[in-house]
Scaffold this active site. Structure first.
Site, PDB file in Angstrom:
ATOM      1  N   GLN A  95      -4.786  -5.701   6.758  1.00 15.26           N
ATOM      2  CA  GLN A  95      -5.696  -6.546   5.965  1.00 15.26           C
ATOM      3  C   GLN A  95      -5.837  -7.946   6.542  1.00 15.26           C
ATOM      4  OE1 GLN A  95      -7.670  -5.613   3.526  1.00 15.26           O
ATOM      5  NE2 GLN A  95      -6.908  -3.547   3.751  1.00 15.26           N
ATOM      6  N   CYS A 108      -4.627   2.439  -3.713  1.00 13.97           N
ATOM      7  CA  CYS A 108      -3.401   2.974  -3.095  1.00 13.97           C
ATOM      8  C   CYS A 108      -2.245   2.007  -3.276  1.00 13.97           C
ATOM      9  CB  CYS A 108      -3.595   3.290  -1.624  1.00 13.97           C
ATOM     10  SG  CYS A 108      -4.851   4.517  -1.323  1.00 13.97           S
ATOM     11  N   ASP A 132       2.698  -5.302   8.471  1.00 16.14           N
ATOM     12  CA  ASP A 132       1.448  -4.547   8.424  1.00 16.14           C
ATOM     13  C   ASP A 132       0.295  -5.541   8.393  1.00 16.14           C
ATOM     14  OD1 ASP A 132      -0.845  -3.227   7.751  1.00 16.14           O
ATOM     15  OD2 ASP A 132      -0.065  -2.326   5.915  1.00 16.14           O
ATOM     16  N   HIS A 163       0.864  -1.169   0.000  1.00 19.79           N
ATOM     17  CA  HIS A 163       0.000   0.000   0.000  1.00 19.79           C
ATOM     18  C   HIS A 163       0.914   1.236   0.000  1.00 19.79           C
ATOM     19  CE1 HIS A 163      -2.874   2.807   1.935  1.00 19.79           C
ATOM     20  NE2 HIS A 163      -3.821   1.991   1.530  1.00 19.79           N
ATOM     21  N   LYS A 209     -10.725  -2.016  10.643  1.00 20.51           N
ATOM     22  CA  LYS A 209     -10.783  -3.195   9.762  1.00 20.51           C
ATOM     23  C   LYS A 209     -11.393  -4.383  10.500  1.00 20.51           C
ATOM     24  CE  LYS A 209      -7.919  -1.209   6.647  1.00 20.51           C
ATOM     25  NZ  LYS A 209      -8.344  -0.718   5.340  1.00 20.51           N
TER      26      LYS A 209
END
Lengths: 141, 404
Positions: B201, B362, B198, B121, B224
């Site tokens: 997601q 993104c 990260d 991203h 999320k």
């Protein structure tokens, strides 16, 4: 020659015939397909307006005292709206272009496409049309 | 087995209409919806115990502090961190990443290397570019293949004693690929590099165990996982968090202040300057409680079923191409119709009440790799249904008809 107001009224009348969103969008898509393409030589990075979602190209030329616009987009619905905008703004005097507004887009149910947050390049495109009008008006004086 | 009717009743937003049609919400990878249980916690906070925390002696402040720190404990337990003070509450994944990048500015030397992946991203690329500009460090990129998977052989070759930090997402937002982070972490540690993962997601789909992963930093956002926006976390191993300098100056993060010298507070407060998002933190905890009550195994099983069904049904449409075809992926389907711009498809689907994401997500480098302007991305959550996927398929067919 029709004035911008007359053309806009005509467009509002055309859209009033449609019964639902599908007919409205199908018409716009068809308009997008018919839009005279910008000449390849003008489809340059200088003429590009980058939206986050779709790209728009605009080219302007002064013929006598009127501005002719040609444009294109990589997204067909964006192109359909460009076709409507070109129909109202092209072959008009710079002064008339500067005085015109785009309220008629709300009246034909396409308001969301001209939202500044939509990021499809259309809001910047309208600004660009007006910039050309300012530039050519100065030139004409 | 997951009872989707019962679960859907928890989410008030799922019963609303959009453009006169029942909402089909397939933009879960951008943000998840909020169950009534979490909304109630937010209402309760502002109705009953809204106060500033950590420094008041009055009852409201005590109650708010207790709930906020309890939420930190919930987050600690969820991610199996060794200590609660290894959980730093931030405004979200982006701030967590910037906090670590800022800290590494004082650690890196000219010529040191940072490795990121081609699947990132923008928020995962830009902070490292800024860091490299500041320090003279060099950014290296792990390439991807056509399936949308990282080329692990290339990764091994990129690693060296110059590598100081490896940064990879657990799951790609644009394609849904689950990256082999266990192997990425293990190999990085062999050359002495730290690893930041990260998990923005990943957290809606899996329950990461930071100790088992032996990861140095893990970051995610509450919105999320059915929580509110504006709150997220940074997990960092104690040794790393001690080593990194503070990110922002302000109240809460100090021990003693004079104009000559300030000493900083201990963890986690060293990184939590100013009044935090108190309500958000408490709601983050409540959101994790909500998802854990359903169970991540149950969620994963159900979402995999949706993914298999959605993939099969969408591929019935002629000219539809799916991007990101790894066997290891979550319930994200990124696709395009041949010769049709994703923006057009997304616009028409919206008219039918179907919310999908369109554009480059993104992640422009991924779109450049496939040479496309973007994709239409449908991402499914545990509260979605096969009937909604059917509506999407019909919507895509109709869009195709109108646009061709």
């Amino acid at each position: 020659m029709q004035s911008i107001q007359e053309i806009q009224a005509e467009i509002i009348e055309e859209f009033a015939m449609f019964e639902d969103w599908e007919e409205r969008y199908q018409y716009m898509i068809d308009l997008g397909k018919d839009l005279p393409l910008i000449e390849t030589q003008f489809k340059t990075d200088d003429n590009i307006i980058k939206g986050c979602q779709s790209k728009v190209w605009v080219h302007a030329e002064l013929n006598d005292d009127k501005i002719a616009f040609t444009a294109d987009s990589d997204a067909i619905i964006t192109k359909g709206i460009i076709a409507i905008l070109i129909r109202t703004f092209s072959n008009q005097h710079p002064k008339a272009i500067l005085e015109a507004n785009t309220v008629f887009i709300d009246d034909i149910g396409l308001k969301e496409h001209l939202s500044p947050t939509r990021a499809n390049g259309l809001v910047s495109m309208i600004k660009q049309l007006k910039m050309y009008a300012i530039a050519y008006q100065t030139q004409l004086k | 087995m997951l009872d989707s009717n019962k679960i859907r009743a928890d989410f008030p937003i799922l019963s609303r209409k959009v453009n006169g049609k029942p909402l089909v919400y397939f933009d879960n990878a951008a943000t998840s919806q909020t169950p009534q249980q979490v909304i109630d916690v937010i209402v309760d906070y502002y109705s009953n115990y809204n106060a500033n925390i950590h420094r008041g002696v009055h009852t409201l402040s005590q109650e708010a502090t207790d709930k906020y720190e309890n939420a930190r404990n919930t987050i600690q337990t969820h991610f199996n961190a060794k200590h609660a003070y290894e959980i730093i509450l931030t405004s979200g994944t982006t701030e967590s990443i910037n906090l670590v990048a800022h800290g590494f500015a004082s650690i890196l030397d000219k010529g040191d290397e940072i490795i990121v992946s081609a699947l990132e991203h923008h928020s995962n690329i830009v902070p490292w570019q800024i860091l490299c500009e500041k320090t003279g460090a060099i950014l290296k990129v792990i390439p991807m293949n056509l399936e949308g998977e990282l080329e692990m052989d290339s990764y091994s070759e990129l690693l060296s004693d110059k590598t100081k930090l490896v940064f990879v997402n657990h799951i790609s937002n644009a394609l849904g690929t689950i990256n082999p982070i266990e192997s990425i972490i293990e190999q990085a540690h062999k050359v002495g590099a730290a690893v930041l993962i990260d998990g923005a997601q990943a957290c809606p789909h899996v329950k990461p165990d930071v100790q088992a992963l032996d990861v140095d930093f893990y970051v995610t956002s509450a919105h999320k996982v059915c929580g509110p926006t504006g709150i997220g976390m940074l997990y960092g191993k104690e040794e790393w968090l001690t080593k990194l300098p503070p990110y922002q100056g302000g109240g809460e993060m100090i021990d003693e202040v004079s104009f000559e010298k300030t000493t900083y507070a201990g963890l986690p407060h060293k990184f939590e300057a100013g009044t935090p998002n108190i309500c958000g933190g408490i709601a983050f905890g409540a959101a994790l409680d909500y998802m854990n009550a359903i169970g991540f195994d149950t969620i994963a099983e159900y979402e995999n079923e949706l993914l298999a069904y959605g993939t099969k049904r969408l591929l019935e449409i002629e000219g539809l191409k799916i991007y990101g075809t790894s066997k290891n992926k979550t319930s994200v389907i990124s696709f395009n119709l041949k010769g049709i711009h994703p923006y057009d498809v997304g616009t028409l689907l919206d008219k039918m009440g179907i919310a999908v994401r369109t554009g480059h997500h993104c992640a422009q480098p991924i779109m450049t790799f496939y040479n496309i302007p973007g994709t239409v991305r449908a991402s499914f959550a545990f509260y979605n249904t096969k009937e909604e996927i059917d509506a999407l398929v019909e919507g895509v067919k109709k869009s195709k008809m109108m646009l061709s």
